[in-house]
Scaffold this motif. Structure first.
Motif, PDB file in Angstrom:
ATOM      1  N   ARG A 135      23.149  57.027 -75.817  1.00 44.77           N
ATOM      2  CA  ARG A 135      21.883  57.509 -76.376  1.00 44.77           C
ATOM      3  C   ARG A 135      20.822  57.431 -75.295  1.00 44.77           C
ATOM      4  N   GLU A 182      16.708  58.044 -74.372  1.00 42.55           N
ATOM      5  CA  GLU A 182      15.340  58.182 -74.885  1.00 42.55           C
ATOM      6  C   GLU A 182      14.390  58.296 -73.699  1.00 42.55           C
ATOM      7  N   GLY A 183      13.409  59.173 -73.795  1.00 42.19           N
ATOM      8  CA  GLY A 183      12.383  59.287 -72.769  1.00 42.19           C
ATOM      9  C   GLY A 183      12.689  60.249 -71.651  1.00 42.19           C
ATOM     10  N   VAL A 243      13.046  55.846 -68.912  1.00 44.31           N
ATOM     11  CA  VAL A 243      14.195  56.362 -69.655  1.00 44.31           C
ATOM     12  C   VAL A 243      15.055  55.180 -70.075  1.00 44.31           C
ATOM     13  N   ASP A 302      21.177  53.645 -73.950  1.00 43.39           N
ATOM     14  CA  ASP A 302      21.861  52.670 -74.786  1.00 43.39           C
ATOM     15  C   ASP A 302      23.344  52.988 -74.715  1.00 43.39           C
TER      16      ASP A 302
END
Length: 129
Positions: free
Chosen positions: A79, A81-82, A89, A92
């Motif tokens: 995953r 994000e950002g 950033v 995960d």
């Protein structure tokens, strides 16, 4: 993993993933790579890796390549994000969480200090680029 152990020690199931993450960041010339053991501090992950890129372009490229490498090596989907702004950033990958920053943003949030507070052995510069 407890403080004082190294990635790859017996009993550290996340070690192969952590080694892949560190090798990928080294290949992509990440700066100031820090690994923090989260065992006993968080149930979210076993390790946190924090690194910097010189620009938003480098941060985005490192994140995308790392996500591809993790998936190609059979650790499952990552995953992200950002990614559009690429100032910070988050990747995960399950047992390993990776934060990639531009240097100014990293110094502002100072995650290393927050997560290693009270445990000076938790943050290790091993794997610095």
């Amino acid at each position: 993993m407890t403080a004082g152990t190294r990635p790859g020690d017996a009993g550290d199931a996340a070690a192969p993933l952590l080694q892949l993450v560190l090798a990928s960041l080294d290949d992509d010339q990440a700066q100031e790579v820090v690994t923090i053991a989260l065992a006993g501090k968080s149930s979210v992950a076993d390790h946190m890796v924090i690194a910097s890129g010189r620009s938003t372009r480098q941060v985005a490229a490192m994140a995308q390549k790392l996500a591809e490498r993790i998936k190609q090596h059979g650790f499952g989907p990552v995953r992200l994000e950002g990614l559009p702004a690429a100032d910070w950033v988050l990747l995960d990958a399950g047992d390993v969480v990776v934060h990639l920053f531009r240097p100014e943003v990293r110094s502002f949030y100072n995650l290393e200090r927050m997560w290693s507070l009270g445990d000076p052995a938790a943050a290790s510069g091993a794997g610095q680029a």
